[in-house]
Design a protein around this motif. Sequence first.
Motif, PDB file in Angstrom:
ATOM      1  N   GLU A   1      23.451   0.649   5.623  1.00  0.00           N
ATOM      2  CA  GLU A   1      22.444   0.577   4.550  1.00  0.00           C
ATOM      3  C   GLU A   1      22.204   1.957   3.944  1.00  0.00           C
ATOM      4  OE1 GLU A   1      21.184  -2.061   3.254  1.00  0.00           O
ATOM      5  OE2 GLU A   1      20.774  -3.615   4.759  1.00  0.00           O
ATOM      6  N   ARG A   2      22.153   2.978   4.774  1.00  0.00           N
ATOM      7  CA  ARG A   2      21.930   4.327   4.246  1.00  0.00           C
ATOM      8  C   ARG A   2      23.087   4.764   3.353  1.00  0.00           C
ATOM      9  NH1 ARG A   2      21.557   9.935   7.594  1.00  0.00           N
ATOM     10  NH2 ARG A   2      21.120  11.284   5.808  1.00  0.00           N
TER      11      ARG A   2
ATOM     12  N   LEU B   1      25.077   2.785   1.672  1.00  0.00           N
ATOM     13  CA  LEU B   1      24.993   1.995   0.439  1.00  0.00           C
ATOM     14  C   LEU B   1      23.909   2.543  -0.489  1.00  0.00           C
ATOM     15  CD1 LEU B   1      25.374  -1.539   2.057  1.00  0.00           C
ATOM     16  CD2 LEU B   1      27.057  -0.425   0.583  1.00  0.00           C
ATOM     17  N   ASP B   2      22.805   2.968   0.087  1.00  0.00           N
ATOM     18  CA  ASP B   2      21.699   3.516  -0.718  1.00  0.00           C
ATOM     19  C   ASP B   2      22.035   4.877  -1.330  1.00  0.00           C
ATOM     20  OD1 ASP B   2      20.198   1.308  -0.128  1.00  0.00           O
ATOM     21  OD2 ASP B   2      18.995   2.268   1.437  1.00  0.00           O
ATOM     22  N   SER B   3      23.046   5.553  -0.780  1.00  0.00           N
ATOM     23  CA  SER B   3      23.369   6.897  -1.261  1.00  0.00           C
ATOM     24  C   SER B   3      24.149   6.884  -2.576  1.00  0.00           C
ATOM     25  CB  SER B   3      24.186   7.646  -0.203  1.00  0.00           C
ATOM     26  OG  SER B   3      25.509   7.126  -0.114  1.00  0.00           O
TER      27      SER B   3
ATOM     28  N   HIS C   1      27.906  -7.614   0.936  1.00  0.00           N
ATOM     29  CA  HIS C   1      28.348  -6.473   0.125  1.00  0.00           C
ATOM     30  C   HIS C   1      29.855  -6.455  -0.118  1.00  0.00           C
ATOM     31  CE1 HIS C   1      24.452  -4.430  -0.058  1.00  0.00           C
ATOM     32  NE2 HIS C   1      24.265  -4.851   1.174  1.00  0.00           N
TER      33      HIS C   1
END
Length: 276
Positions: A150-151, A153-155, A183
């Motif tokens: 998730e981190r 992807l958020d970047s 995803h």
Amino acid sequence: MPLPHVPSVALNNGTEIPRIGFGVFQVPDDETTTAVAHALDAGYRSVDTAAVYGNEAGVGRALAASGIARDELYVTTKLWNADQGYDATLRAFDASLAKLGLDHVDLYLIHWPAPARDLYVDTWRAIGTLVADGRVRTAGVSNFNPAHLERLLDSGGLVPAVNQIELHPGLQQRELRALHAAHGIVTEAWSPLAQGAVLADPVVTGIADRHGRSPAQVVLRWHLQLGNVVIPKSVTPARIRENLDVLDFALSPEEMEAVAGLDRGLRTGPDPDTLD
């Protein structure tokens, strides 16, 4: 005797990866060349190595000697934890490519998130640069748990095409597989046979007896029907061929459900939250 045709699965960047590859974890470099040669002879075209395995050169020798066209081969290697960080990643990739004797790799993975180092976002940026340069065809990760993924992807930047994780009937990673599906990330299973720990289970042996197959073939077939990519490892020519001979039978829905009941959180390798 014609070689088996290994099907491929589409990745989120428009490329494809063979559903069955050949793994070389814990194979010494001097033995790796022979093992990979046996695998190529059997019909494998995907080979999975890593910098930390110390056998990229052995893989490269086998590929060079095979006479198989580069565009028919699929080569994966992985960045080790100590080489994370933007500049260090670029240097480590150069070293891996030189050992393999190639001008590009098909799939480059961050081997572990190594969360205490806190460098995997910068590392991912470097791999994006390698993709832009054409030296990495496809970027992915390995051993990323949901929070790590998730981190990333958020970047922003690239969405990983693959997450290679420990996955077998004893550790089925349902939450992670659901996140992958959401995803468009392909699940690739390392230790797909749990280093043999699930092969004596009565559910598996019973299915094997019904189909006239080995327990290992049953487990690999279960993976394929789940949609996983698998990279079984062996240095025994007969076993190398057996692991590829899983394309001409199928498990029933009831048999798939029976294997699904074997999940028990069984890790044969490290925990990605604590390995740095």
